[in-house]
Design a protein around this motif. Sequence first.
Motif, mmCIF file in Angstrom:
data_model
loop_
_atom_site.group_PDB
_atom_site.id
_atom_site.type_symbol
_atom_site.label_atom_id
_atom_site.label_comp_id
_atom_site.label_asym_id
_atom_site.label_seq_id
_atom_site.Cartn_x
_atom_site.Cartn_y
_atom_site.Cartn_z
ATOM 1 N N ALA A 112 74.140 63.531 57.030
ATOM 2 C CA ALA A 112 73.759 62.375 56.206
ATOM 3 C C ALA A 112 73.277 61.200 57.042
ATOM 4 N N ASN A 113 72.517 61.498 58.082
ATOM 5 C CA ASN A 113 71.913 60.429 58.874
ATOM 6 C C ASN A 113 70.745 59.810 58.119
ATOM 7 N N ASP A 114 70.455 58.560 58.434
ATOM 8 C CA ASP A 114 69.333 57.883 57.800
ATOM 9 C C ASP A 114 68.025 58.589 58.172
ATOM 10 N N PRO A 115 67.159 58.879 57.185
ATOM 11 C CA PRO A 115 65.910 59.602 57.484
ATOM 12 C C PRO A 115 65.047 58.927 58.539
ATOM 13 N N ASP A 116 65.013 57.600 58.545
ATOM 14 C CA ASP A 116 64.216 56.900 59.557
ATOM 15 C C ASP A 116 64.777 57.127 60.953
ATOM 16 N N LYS A 117 66.098 57.137 61.059
ATOM 17 C CA LYS A 117 66.719 57.396 62.354
ATOM 18 C C LYS A 117 66.476 58.847 62.787
ATOM 19 N N VAL A 118 66.533 59.759 61.822
ATOM 20 C CA VAL A 118 66.268 61.168 62.134
ATOM 21 C C VAL A 118 64.841 61.340 62.639
ATOM 22 N N ARG A 119 63.888 60.699 61.968
ATOM 23 C CA ARG A 119 62.493 60.794 62.403
ATOM 24 C C ARG A 119 62.325 60.213 63.810
ATOM 25 N N GLY A 120 62.986 59.091 64.060
ATOM 26 C CA GLY A 120 62.886 58.489 65.389
ATOM 27 C C GLY A 120 63.437 59.398 66.472
ATOM 28 N N MET A 121 64.570 60.042 66.196
ATOM 29 C CA MET A 121 65.165 60.938 67.182
ATOM 30 C C MET A 121 64.297 62.180 67.406
ATOM 31 N N LEU A 122 63.738 62.711 66.332
ATOM 32 C CA LEU A 122 62.876 63.887 66.462
ATOM 33 C C LEU A 122 61.575 63.534 67.180
ATOM 34 N N ASP A 123 61.038 62.360 66.884
ATOM 35 C CA ASP A 123 59.827 61.916 67.592
ATOM 36 C C ASP A 123 60.093 61.771 69.090
ATOM 37 N N ASP A 124 61.254 61.227 69.425
ATOM 38 C CA ASP A 124 61.606 61.083 70.846
ATOM 39 C C ASP A 124 61.740 62.450 71.517
ATOM 40 N N THR A 125 62.356 63.400 70.808
ATOM 41 C CA THR A 125 62.501 64.744 71.367
ATOM 42 C C THR A 125 61.143 65.378 71.638
ATOM 43 N N ILE A 126 60.230 65.228 70.686
ATOM 44 C CA ILE A 126 58.882 65.779 70.854
ATOM 45 C C ILE A 126 58.158 65.076 71.998
ATOM 46 N N MET A 127 58.305 63.775 72.092
ATOM 47 C CA MET A 127 57.640 63.020 73.152
ATOM 48 C C MET A 127 58.132 63.453 74.532
ATOM 49 N N PHE A 128 59.453 63.617 74.683
ATOM 50 C CA PHE A 128 60.008 64.054 75.974
ATOM 51 C C PHE A 128 59.551 65.475 76.312
ATOM 52 N N MET A 129 59.437 66.311 75.290
ATOM 53 C CA MET A 129 58.934 67.665 75.523
ATOM 54 C C MET A 129 57.501 67.625 76.043
ATOM 55 N N CYS A 130 56.681 66.764 75.450
ATOM 56 C CA CYS A 130 55.297 66.636 75.908
ATOM 57 C C CYS A 130 55.229 66.158 77.351
ATOM 58 N N GLU A 131 56.102 65.228 77.718
ATOM 59 C CA GLU A 131 56.115 64.730 79.093
ATOM 60 C C GLU A 131 56.535 65.822 80.070
ATOM 61 N N ARG A 132 57.519 66.639 79.696
ATOM 62 C CA ARG A 132 57.944 67.732 80.575
ATOM 63 C C ARG A 132 56.824 68.752 80.755
ATOM 64 N N HIS A 133 56.132 69.065 79.682
ATOM 65 C CA HIS A 133 55.048 70.042 79.781
ATOM 66 C C HIS A 133 53.871 69.483 80.584
ATOM 67 N N ASP A 134 53.592 68.199 80.406
ATOM 68 C CA ASP A 134 52.531 67.583 81.209
ATOM 69 C C ASP A 134 52.865 67.654 82.692
ATOM 70 N N SER A 135 54.132 67.418 83.011
ATOM 71 C CA SER A 135 54.570 67.495 84.403
ATOM 72 C C SER A 135 54.472 68.929 84.922
ATOM 73 N N GLY A 136 54.780 69.910 84.065
ATOM 74 C CA GLY A 136 54.700 71.300 84.475
ATOM 75 C C GLY A 136 53.281 71.752 84.774
ATOM 76 N N ARG A 137 52.317 71.237 84.017
ATOM 77 C CA ARG A 137 50.914 71.605 84.248
ATOM 78 C C ARG A 137 50.298 70.870 85.416
ATOM 79 N N SER A 138 50.891 69.762 85.837
ATOM 80 C CA SER A 138 50.262 68.906 86.840
ATOM 81 C C SER A 138 50.041 69.638 88.164
ATOM 82 N N PHE A 139 50.898 70.607 88.512
ATOM 83 C CA PHE A 139 50.731 71.354 89.758
ATOM 84 C C PHE A 139 49.396 72.094 89.746
#
Length: 265
Positions: A124-151
């Motif tokens: 029963a978390n607030d939907p806005d907070k859930v969206r913010g947490m999921l957006d952050d998770t996706i953003m961090f995933m994108c940063e990790r993948h960008d770092s993985g491709r950089s080599f």
Amino acid sequence: MNLSLIIGWVVSFGLVIFGIIFDMEKGLQVDQMGNFLELQSALITIGGTIGCLIASFPLSYLKGVGKRLGIALKPKKYDPTKYIAEIVEYAQVARTRGLLALEESANQCQDPFMKSSLMMIVDANDPDKVRGMLDDTIMFMCERHDSGRSFFEKGVSIFPAFGMLGTLVGLINMLNGLDLSTGDTSALTSGMAVALITTFYGSLFANVVFAPVASALQNVHNDELLCMQIIEEGVLAIAGGSNPRYIQEKLEFMLPKSQHTADKK
């Protein structure tokens, strides 16, 4: 296995080698391959690039290069239609039995992002907070993948640079060893060979090896990102009490028209 990557390598290297040994008048001249095997050029181009890449990344990062290459060769398959079907099932459970009934289904979920997303709305978390947490998770995933491709992306730019460096080395040796008084052209030919073959090596490895691997990792990232976005939108729609049919149609808008199962039904 990533068949497109394997087939592309076979076609690229195969046609390059065929172009080297094939002569329109004389046919196949296998001995011409020896003209493109130059140890000095390989040491400058391949060795220099590897050394530069090692110097550009910490050892903790370099330990994972083999794993990232394995992902490019044997990527995990992401099926967005499968995720949509699962979300529709969860929506039906939530609509008939309530959000708390999703906890049992979430515990059986194999996808960690899907599981954590469902548990957020079950708690029963607030939907806005859930969206913010999921957006952050996706953003961090994108940063990790960008770092993985950089080599591999860095290798695409460094290989031609060391090819040009080898070209300069060959030209300098050629000019220093040139003796017009004696007519000796051995320094001219050996220096020119190094100058040209290093450029050949740099272009070949950059465009045939490193660039396709970086593209393969980008494709895997795009597939995973799409599925995570589908999960995010679907879970938030479940939390909002949306109709399962509406959720299915909403999520399928994120896919090509040919994959819309709701339209086919």
